[in-house]
Design an enzyme around this catalytic site. Structure first.
Site, short mmCIF file in Angstrom:
data_model
loop_
_atom_site.label_atom_id
_atom_site.label_comp_id
_atom_site.label_asym_id
_atom_site.label_seq_id
_atom_site.Cartn_x
_atom_site.Cartn_y
_atom_site.Cartn_z
N SER A 197 -10.94 5.39 -11.97
CA SER A 197 -10.22 6.59 -11.51
C SER A 197 -9.29 7.11 -12.60
O SER A 197 -9.17 8.32 -12.80
CB SER A 197 -9.40 6.27 -10.26
OG SER A 197 -10.25 5.94 -9.20
N ARG A 240 -16.03 -4.81 -12.66
CA ARG A 240 -16.80 -4.18 -13.74
C ARG A 240 -16.97 -5.23 -14.83
O ARG A 240 -17.56 -6.26 -14.59
CB ARG A 240 -16.08 -2.92 -14.23
CG ARG A 240 -16.12 -1.80 -13.18
CD ARG A 240 -15.15 -0.70 -13.49
NE ARG A 240 -13.79 -1.24 -13.50
CZ ARG A 240 -12.70 -0.52 -13.72
NH1 ARG A 240 -12.81 0.75 -13.99
NH2 ARG A 240 -11.51 -1.09 -13.69
N HIS A 282 -16.82 3.28 -6.93
CA HIS A 282 -16.35 2.95 -5.58
C HIS A 282 -17.48 3.09 -4.56
O HIS A 282 -17.67 2.25 -3.68
CB HIS A 282 -15.22 3.91 -5.15
CG HIS A 282 -13.95 3.77 -5.92
ND1 HIS A 282 -13.27 4.85 -6.44
CD2 HIS A 282 -13.22 2.68 -6.26
CE1 HIS A 282 -12.18 4.44 -7.05
NE2 HIS A 282 -12.13 3.12 -6.97
N LYS A 291 3.85 3.91 -7.22
CA LYS A 291 3.00 4.73 -8.10
C LYS A 291 2.82 6.09 -7.45
O LYS A 291 2.40 6.16 -6.29
CB LYS A 291 1.60 4.09 -8.22
CG LYS A 291 1.45 3.07 -9.32
CD LYS A 291 -0.01 2.88 -9.71
CE LYS A 291 -0.77 1.94 -8.80
NZ LYS A 291 -2.20 1.79 -9.11
O1 PNS Z 1 -7.66 0.71 -6.71
P1 PNS Z 1 -6.62 -0.24 -7.16
O2 PNS Z 1 -5.36 0.50 -7.57
O3 PNS Z 1 -7.12 -1.20 -8.21
O4 PNS Z 1 -6.24 -1.14 -5.88
C1 PNS Z 1 -5.21 -2.08 -5.94
C2 PNS Z 1 -4.93 -2.67 -4.56
C3 PNS Z 1 -4.69 -1.58 -3.54
C4 PNS Z 1 -6.08 -3.51 -4.10
C5 PNS Z 1 -3.67 -3.58 -4.69
O5 PNS Z 1 -2.65 -2.90 -5.36
C6 PNS Z 1 -3.14 -4.04 -3.35
O6 PNS Z 1 -3.76 -4.84 -2.68
N1 PNS Z 1 -1.96 -3.49 -2.96
C7 PNS Z 1 -1.34 -3.74 -1.69
C8 PNS Z 1 -0.17 -4.70 -1.83
C9 PNS Z 1 -0.69 -6.09 -1.99
O7 PNS Z 1 -1.29 -6.65 -1.10
N2 PNS Z 1 -0.49 -6.62 -3.21
C10 PNS Z 1 -1.07 -7.86 -3.63
C11 PNS Z 1 -0.21 -9.01 -3.27
S1 PNS Z 1 -1.03 -10.38 -3.87
#
Ligand code: PNS
Length: 164
Positions: free
Chosen positions: A128, A90, A17, A41
């Site tokens: 993570s 990645r 990150h 979650k």
């Molecule tokens: O670190 P992560 O868990 O891979 O991040 C995932 C994240 C936060 C980028 C994703 O879950 C997200 O954007 N969540 C917010 C809700 C949203 O916008 N969902 C996508 C709709 S297309």
């Protein structure tokens, strides 16, 4: 002023990150590291703790702000005036999910570009969830997380190891 949003769970923040944040800070005037308040979650670390960890890691980067958000990333990006959503890539394992996310985000907010930063090889396999697994099983994870937060992460993992 070009602003980007780097959304994520950051549960916890890893060296991968930080690599993305540092590189995004070279390309954008303002980087918002945006911690998702995961409603469904249950994260290991609270939203406040995850924000505190990120702040400790970014304290030497004045153009980086740490915020939290709920709901759609695109809406949060629009609210903050960001022109881009930044994500790290990645290996191939990330591609399908990220491609889906980026494509849906573009449908929701076509004016906001998703920009990917390729992770450096040293962080290629760090995530993570793996950090949590290794830490909770008593493995060595110190080199996978920023040194600035190891002292904050370890007591929480140690507590959970004692009381699983
Ligand atoms: O670190 P992560 O868990 O891979 O991040 C995932 C994240 C936060 C980028 C994703 O879950 C997200 O954007 N969540 C917010 C809700 C949203 O916008 N969902 C996508 C709709 S297309």
């Amino acid at each position: 002023m070009r602003t980007c949003v780097y959304p994520g769970s950051f549960d916890p923040v890893t060296n991968g990150h930080m690599d993305v944040i540092r590189r995004a800070a070279r390309q954008y005037d303002r980087v918002i590291a945006a911690v998702l308040q995961n409603a469904q979650k249950a994260p290991f670390f609270s939203t406040e703790a995850r924000m505190e960890h990120l702040r400790a890691c970014c304290k030497d980067m004045p153009s980086v702000e740490v915020m939290s958000f709920e709901g759609l990333t695109v809406k949060f990006a629009q609210l903050t005036g960001a022109c881009a959503i930044v994500r790290g890539l990645r290996a191939v394992m990330d591609f399908e999910y990220e491609f889906q996310l980026a494509s849906l985000n573009r449908m929701l907010g076509p004016e906001i570009e998703t920009v990917f930063f390729m992770t450096g090889t040293e962080n290629m396999f760090i995530s993570s969830s793996m950090v949590k697994e290794i830490a909770l099983l008593g493995g060595e994870y110190r080199g996978m997380v920023p040194e600035a937060v190891f002292g904050q992460l370890e007591p929480a993992f140690a507590k959970k190891r004692r009381n699983p």
